[in-house]
Design an enzyme around this catalytic site. Structure first.
Site, PDB file in Angstrom:
ATOM      1  N   THR A 198      21.513   1.847  35.631  1.00 17.85           N
ATOM      2  CA  THR A 198      21.300   3.341  36.128  1.00 17.85           C
ATOM      3  C   THR A 198      22.426   4.068  35.215  1.00 17.85           C
ATOM      4  O   THR A 198      23.440   3.449  34.717  1.00 17.85           O
ATOM      5  CB  THR A 198      21.765   3.537  37.482  1.00 17.85           C
ATOM      6  OG1 THR A 198      22.834   2.787  37.872  1.00 17.85           O
ATOM      7  CG2 THR A 198      20.499   3.127  38.403  1.00 17.85           C
TER       8      THR A 198
ATOM      9  N   LYS B 262      27.067  -2.657  39.532  1.00 18.45           N
ATOM     10  CA  LYS B 262      27.289  -1.100  40.263  1.00 18.45           C
ATOM     11  C   LYS B 262      27.435  -1.640  41.681  1.00 18.45           C
ATOM     12  O   LYS B 262      27.149  -2.749  42.272  1.00 18.45           O
ATOM     13  CB  LYS B 262      26.217  -0.259  40.108  1.00 18.45           C
ATOM     14  CG  LYS B 262      24.949  -0.821  40.512  1.00 18.45           C
ATOM     15  CD  LYS B 262      23.992   0.055  40.196  1.00 18.45           C
ATOM     16  CE  LYS B 262      22.365  -0.843  40.340  1.00 18.45           C
ATOM     17  NZ  LYS B 262      21.266   0.357  39.992  1.00 18.45           N
TER      18      LYS B 262
ATOM     19  N   ASP C  65      21.910  -9.707  42.579  1.00 20.54           N
ATOM     20  CA  ASP C  65      21.073  -8.874  41.976  1.00 20.54           C
ATOM     21  C   ASP C  65      20.763  -9.222  40.409  1.00 20.54           C
ATOM     22  O   ASP C  65      21.586  -8.545  39.580  1.00 20.54           O
ATOM     23  CB  ASP C  65      21.015  -7.517  41.898  1.00 20.54           C
ATOM     24  CG  ASP C  65      19.928  -6.752  42.817  1.00 20.54           C
ATOM     25  OD1 ASP C  65      18.763  -7.179  42.383  1.00 20.54           O
ATOM     26  OD2 ASP C  65      19.845  -5.589  43.642  1.00 20.54           O
TER      27      ASP C  65
ATOM     28  N   ASN D  28      25.011  -3.411  43.862  1.00 20.00           N
ATOM     29  CA  ASN D  28      24.455  -4.756  43.658  1.00 20.00           C
ATOM     30  C   ASN D  28      25.609  -5.675  43.898  1.00 20.00           C
ATOM     31  O   ASN D  28      25.616  -7.044  43.513  1.00 20.00           O
ATOM     32  CB  ASN D  28      24.421  -4.955  41.982  1.00 20.00           C
ATOM     33  CG  ASN D  28      22.812  -4.437  41.669  1.00 20.00           C
ATOM     34  OD1 ASN D  28      21.923  -4.302  42.639  1.00 20.00           O
ATOM     35  ND2 ASN D  28      22.464  -3.962  40.363  1.00 20.00           N
TER      36      ASN D  28
ATOM     37  N   ASP E  53      23.865  -5.164  35.122  1.00 14.29           N
ATOM     38  CA  ASP E  53      23.729  -4.113  36.003  1.00 14.29           C
ATOM     39  C   ASP E  53      24.647  -3.934  37.056  1.00 14.29           C
ATOM     40  O   ASP E  53      24.457  -3.966  38.353  1.00 14.29           O
ATOM     41  CB  ASP E  53      22.218  -4.206  36.507  1.00 14.29           C
ATOM     42  CG  ASP E  53      21.751  -3.180  37.189  1.00 14.29           C
ATOM     43  OD1 ASP E  53      22.203  -2.046  37.101  1.00 14.29           O
ATOM     44  OD2 ASP E  53      20.937  -3.262  38.233  1.00 14.29           O
TER      45      ASP E  53
ATOM     46  N   LEU F  34      17.674  -8.228  57.144  1.00 17.93           N
ATOM     47  CA  LEU F  34      19.076  -7.843  56.656  1.00 17.93           C
ATOM     48  C   LEU F  34      18.683  -6.512  55.918  1.00 17.93           C
ATOM     49  O   LEU F  34      19.802  -5.813  55.676  1.00 17.93           O
ATOM     50  CB  LEU F  34      19.492  -8.897  55.816  1.00 17.93           C
ATOM     51  CG  LEU F  34      20.004 -10.144  56.744  1.00 17.93           C
ATOM     52  CD1 LEU F  34      20.269 -11.216  55.613  1.00 17.93           C
ATOM     53  CD2 LEU F  34      21.269  -9.833  57.585  1.00 17.93           C
ATOM     54  N   GLY F  35      17.651  -6.556  55.247  1.00 15.30           N
ATOM     55  CA  GLY F  35      17.537  -5.036  54.545  1.00 15.30           C
ATOM     56  C   GLY F  35      16.165  -5.331  53.737  1.00 15.30           C
ATOM     57  O   GLY F  35      15.500  -6.349  54.080  1.00 15.30           O
ATOM     58  N   LYS F  36      15.936  -4.124  53.039  1.00 14.73           N
ATOM     59  CA  LYS F  36      14.494  -4.002  52.380  1.00 14.73           C
ATOM     60  C   LYS F  36      14.837  -3.924  51.053  1.00 14.73           C
ATOM     61  O   LYS F  36      15.484  -3.220  50.327  1.00 14.73           O
ATOM     62  CB  LYS F  36      13.959  -2.915  52.852  1.00 14.73           C
ATOM     63  CG  LYS F  36      12.420  -2.700  52.794  1.00 14.73           C
ATOM     64  CD  LYS F  36      11.660  -1.781  53.525  1.00 14.73           C
ATOM     65  CE  LYS F  36      10.340  -1.516  53.255  1.00 14.73           C
ATOM     66  NZ  LYS F  36       9.467  -2.312  52.100  1.00 14.73           N
ATOM     67  N   GLY F  37      14.190  -4.799  50.130  1.00 16.43           N
ATOM     68  CA  GLY F  37      13.954  -5.091  48.597  1.00 16.43           C
ATOM     69  C   GLY F  37      12.970  -4.192  47.942  1.00 16.43           C
ATOM     70  O   GLY F  37      11.850  -3.958  48.994  1.00 16.43           O
ATOM     71  N   LYS F  38      12.799  -4.231  46.896  1.00 19.43           N
ATOM     72  CA  LYS F  38      11.709  -3.647  46.184  1.00 19.43           C
ATOM     73  C   LYS F  38      10.508  -4.279  46.506  1.00 19.43           C
ATOM     74  O   LYS F  38       9.438  -3.636  46.670  1.00 19.43           O
ATOM     75  CB  LYS F  38      11.947  -3.483  44.806  1.00 19.43           C
ATOM     76  CG  LYS F  38      12.454  -2.652  44.070  1.00 19.43           C
ATOM     77  CD  LYS F  38      12.310  -2.443  42.582  1.00 19.43           C
ATOM     78  CE  LYS F  38      13.238  -3.499  41.840  1.00 19.43           C
ATOM     79  NZ  LYS F  38      14.659  -3.151  41.793  1.00 19.43           N
TER      80      LYS F  38
ATOM     81  N   LYS G 283      14.883 -14.001  50.710  1.00 18.32           N
ATOM     82  CA  LYS G 283      14.371 -12.767  50.357  1.00 18.32           C
ATOM     83  C   LYS G 283      12.973 -13.034  50.087  1.00 18.32           C
ATOM     84  O   LYS G 283      12.680 -13.951  49.392  1.00 18.32           O
ATOM     85  CB  LYS G 283      15.340 -12.275  48.941  1.00 18.32           C
ATOM     86  CG  LYS G 283      14.886 -11.139  48.472  1.00 18.32           C
ATOM     87  CD  LYS G 283      15.857 -10.930  47.411  1.00 18.32           C
ATOM     88  CE  LYS G 283      15.427  -9.682  46.334  1.00 18.32           C
ATOM     89  NZ  LYS G 283      16.700  -9.329  45.190  1.00 18.32           N
TER      90      LYS G 283
ATOM     91  N   VAL H 167      14.504  -8.913  53.370  1.00 17.02           N
ATOM     92  CA  VAL H 167      15.368 -10.017  53.394  1.00 17.02           C
ATOM     93  C   VAL H 167      15.687 -10.331  54.705  1.00 17.02           C
ATOM     94  O   VAL H 167      15.928  -9.329  55.678  1.00 17.02           O
ATOM     95  CB  VAL H 167      16.687  -9.307  52.643  1.00 17.02           C
ATOM     96  CG1 VAL H 167      17.648 -10.654  52.520  1.00 17.02           C
ATOM     97  CG2 VAL H 167      16.513  -8.963  51.268  1.00 17.02           C
TER      98      VAL H 167
ATOM     99  N   GLY I 248       9.804  -6.491  49.167  1.00 14.91           N
ATOM    100  CA  GLY I 248       9.913  -7.299  50.411  1.00 14.91           C
ATOM    101  C   GLY I 248      10.963  -7.151  51.204  1.00 14.91           C
ATOM    102  O   GLY I 248      12.047  -6.915  50.586  1.00 14.91           O
TER     103      GLY I 248
HETATM  104  P1  ATP Z   1      16.782  -2.911  45.451  1.00 12.66           P
HETATM  105  O1  ATP Z   1      16.039  -2.724  43.998  1.00 12.66           O
HETATM  106  O2  ATP Z   1      16.352  -1.698  46.410  1.00 12.66           O
HETATM  107  O3  ATP Z   1      18.124  -3.113  45.329  1.00 12.66           O
HETATM  108  P2  ATP Z   1      16.069  -5.568  45.842  1.00 12.66           P
HETATM  109  O4  ATP Z   1      14.610  -6.010  45.594  1.00 12.66           O
HETATM  110  O5  ATP Z   1      17.091  -5.904  44.724  1.00 12.66           O
HETATM  111  O6  ATP Z   1      15.916  -4.036  46.190  1.00 12.66           O
HETATM  112  P3  ATP Z   1      18.139  -6.593  47.436  1.00 12.66           P
HETATM  113  O7  ATP Z   1      19.020  -5.521  47.096  1.00 12.66           O
HETATM  114  O8  ATP Z   1      18.464  -8.006  46.941  1.00 12.66           O
HETATM  115  O9  ATP Z   1      16.508  -6.214  46.941  1.00 12.66           O
HETATM  116  O10 ATP Z   1      18.157  -6.857  48.959  1.00 12.66           O
HETATM  117  C1  ATP Z   1      17.772  -5.552  49.829  1.00 12.66           C
HETATM  118  C2  ATP Z   1      18.853  -5.517  50.864  1.00 12.66           C
HETATM  119  O11 ATP Z   1      18.985  -6.922  51.696  1.00 12.66           O
HETATM  120  C3  ATP Z   1      20.305  -5.360  50.325  1.00 12.66           C
HETATM  121  O12 ATP Z   1      20.604  -4.210  50.161  1.00 12.66           O
HETATM  122  C4  ATP Z   1      21.045  -5.872  51.470  1.00 12.66           C
HETATM  123  O13 ATP Z   1      21.488  -5.001  52.471  1.00 12.66           O
HETATM  124  C5  ATP Z   1      20.297  -7.256  52.280  1.00 12.66           C
HETATM  125  N1  ATP Z   1      20.668  -8.453  51.511  1.00 12.66           N
HETATM  126  C6  ATP Z   1      20.012  -8.873  50.444  1.00 12.66           C
HETATM  127  N2  ATP Z   1      20.331  -9.909  49.962  1.00 12.66           N
HETATM  128  C7  ATP Z   1      21.434 -10.338  51.125  1.00 12.66           C
HETATM  129  C8  ATP Z   1      22.183 -11.382  51.405  1.00 12.66           C
HETATM  130  N3  ATP Z   1      22.395 -12.351  50.519  1.00 12.66           N
HETATM  131  N4  ATP Z   1      22.913 -11.572  52.531  1.00 12.66           N
HETATM  132  C9  ATP Z   1      22.912 -10.421  53.129  1.00 12.66           C
HETATM  133  N5  ATP Z   1      22.210  -9.258  53.095  1.00 12.66           N
HETATM  134  C10 ATP Z   1      21.419  -9.380  51.780  1.00 12.66           C
HETATM  135 MG    MG Z   2      19.227  -4.875  45.168  1.00 10.15          MG
END
Ligand code: ATP
Ligand code: MG
Length: 400
Positions: A299, A265, A281, A268, A263, A145-149, A169, A153, A151
């Site tokens: 930010t 914005k 977040d 999030n 935070d 679904l996406g990439k977080g800091k 996540k 998701v 790992g």
């Molecule tokens: P960052 O610091 O870049 O925001 P992070 O570690 O906080 O990264 P997340 O923002 O939680 O990671 O998740 C990364 C991405 O995964 C999100 O931007 C979103 O696209 C997707 N994602 C995260 N949680 C969910 C969710 N519960 N449902 C659908 N998509 C999600």
């Molecule tokens: Mg995030």
């Protein structure tokens, strides 16, 4: 010195399951039912929330083509073709897609940084949580679904009926330790696990294996609000007012639990299957009744004057951020934004911003009441919900 191994050991001693534990299949449904998101407001929205979860689960049970074995999960089979995911509201087509083999791609066990006792979650507050019962075996892993800091998701589904869909996540312990961010993650988990509100992203539980921590999050079917804002440039007043109502409602709930988000914005904020806003977040949140902090975080665009000036701050930082958010919804860019961070901070400290001519008078009034230098002068959240600009577009509270 605490290595990843030591951390794992400490976590294990808290009786949290390891990934190779037997899957407690019969408990999956029970736990998810027990801990599924009830609406604290007891309104119509409550039944809507649980109803939509049920719809997702029943729809999904018939739609996945194959059940993946753990071998597939670890075997990184990348040959399977992705199953397209349906659009948000199509109840019959929800599909978790295909796992891309990425979960295990990182080999980061070399890191052995300094002491990291904070990854040991507080057993006094989490002892009743369902997390100890979960492991990776309980889920079919779907599309990323996406990439977080720390790992990726993934969209996942519980293997046992009613096959709930969740977002999983992944956080690599080695990376957390390297960045000294165990405390932040621990805080995120502790806070989010205890929250129940239709506009706050639910954390159902967590578990871990030797290298990773997994967070079982509510699946936000329409993804990131930020992406929609980018795509559309800005939101209509109606849509902005609806989000404003939902934000004020959720923040008011968080503050009633002594949780300050800090935070807020667009990045999030996620959107649920029906387009409802979900605050996510919680990495920067504090749960500190009566305890004011003076850490600089967030930010610059959304920082309030008291944080820019490094003064003590409390819950009113979220009121300020809501003002910035409404402005950004309506204009497509933030009120104090500038190429130079310093200029931006100066503008914030002086509350120096201009309204575009397109803004309605009552919208300007609300934003102006939120963007006050004096934190205590910022309009209370329950008053935001009944502000004329909001009620003009969101007349029926129960239908939001
Ligand atoms: P960052 O610091 O870049 O925001 P992070 O570690 O906080 O990264 P997340 O923002 O939680 O990671 O998740 C990364 C991405 O995964 C999100 O931007 C979103 O696209 C997707 N994602 C995260 N949680 C969910 C969710 N519960 N449902 C659908 N998509 C999600
Ligand atoms: Mg995030």
């Amino acid at each position: 010195m605490a290595s990843v191994h030591t951390l794992t050991h400490k976590l294990s001693s808290l009786n949290i399951s390891k990934s190779n534990a037997e899957p407690p299949k019969d408990q999956v449904q029970k736990l998810l039912t027990k801990f599924s998101a009830p609406n604290p407001l007891k309104s119509k929205a409550s039944s809507t929330t649980s109803k939509s979860a049920a719809l997702v689960s029943s729809a999904s049970s018939s739609s996945l083509k194959s059940t993946q074995s753990l071998k597939t999960i670890y075997g990184a089979s990348k040959t399977e073709k992705s199953i397209p995911t349906s659009s948000s509201n199509d109840k019959k087509e929800v599909d978790i897609g295909t796992y891309d083999g990425g979960l295990d791609s990182d080999e980061n066990e070399q890191v052995s940084p300094e002491d990291a006792p904070d990854l040991v979650l507080d057993s006094s507050t989490l002892s009743t949580a369902p997390t100890r019962n979960w492991s990776l075996h309980d889920f079919d892993i779907g599309r990323p679904l996406g990439k977080g800091k720390y790992g990726r998701v993934y969209m996942v589904r519980t293997k046992t009926a009613p096959k709930y869909i969740l977002a999983m996540k992944t956080l690599y312990k080695a990376e957390l330790v390297k960045d000294h961010n165990e405390r932040q993650v621990r805080r995120e988990i502790e806070i989010q696990m205890h929250l129940r509100h239709p506009n706050v992203l639910r954390l159902y539980g967590y578990f871990h294996d030797s290298r990773r921590v997994f967070l079982m999050l509510e699946f936000a079917g329409q993804g990131e609000l930020y992406r929609q804002l980018l795509k559309q440039g800005r939101f209509s007043p109606r849509r902005s007012a609806k989000y404003t109502y939902q934000m004020a409602d959720a923040l008011s709930y968080l503050h009633s639990k002594s949780v300050i988000h800090r935070d807020i914005k667009p990045e999030n904020l996620l959107l649920g299957l029906k387009g409802e806003l979900k605050i996510a977040d919680f990495g920067w949140s504090v749960h500190a009744p009566g305890n004011r902090r003076n850490t600089l975080c967030g930010t610059p665009d959304y920082l309030p004057p008291e944080m820019v000036l490094r003064k003590e701050h409390g819950k009113y930082v979220d009121h300020w951020a809501l003002g910035v958010l409404i402005y950004e919804f309506l204009k497509g860019s933030a009120p104090f934004g500038d190429k130079s961070q310093q200029v931006s901070m100066r503008k914030i400290a002086r509350v120096e911003y201009q309204f575009p001519s397109t803004f309605e008078e009552d919208a300007k009034d609300l934003i102006g009441r939120l963007l006050r230098f004096e934190p205590r002068e910022r309009i209370p959240l329950d008053e935001v919900m009944v502000h004329p600009w909001v009620t003009k577009y969101v007349p029926q509270v129960a239908s939001v």
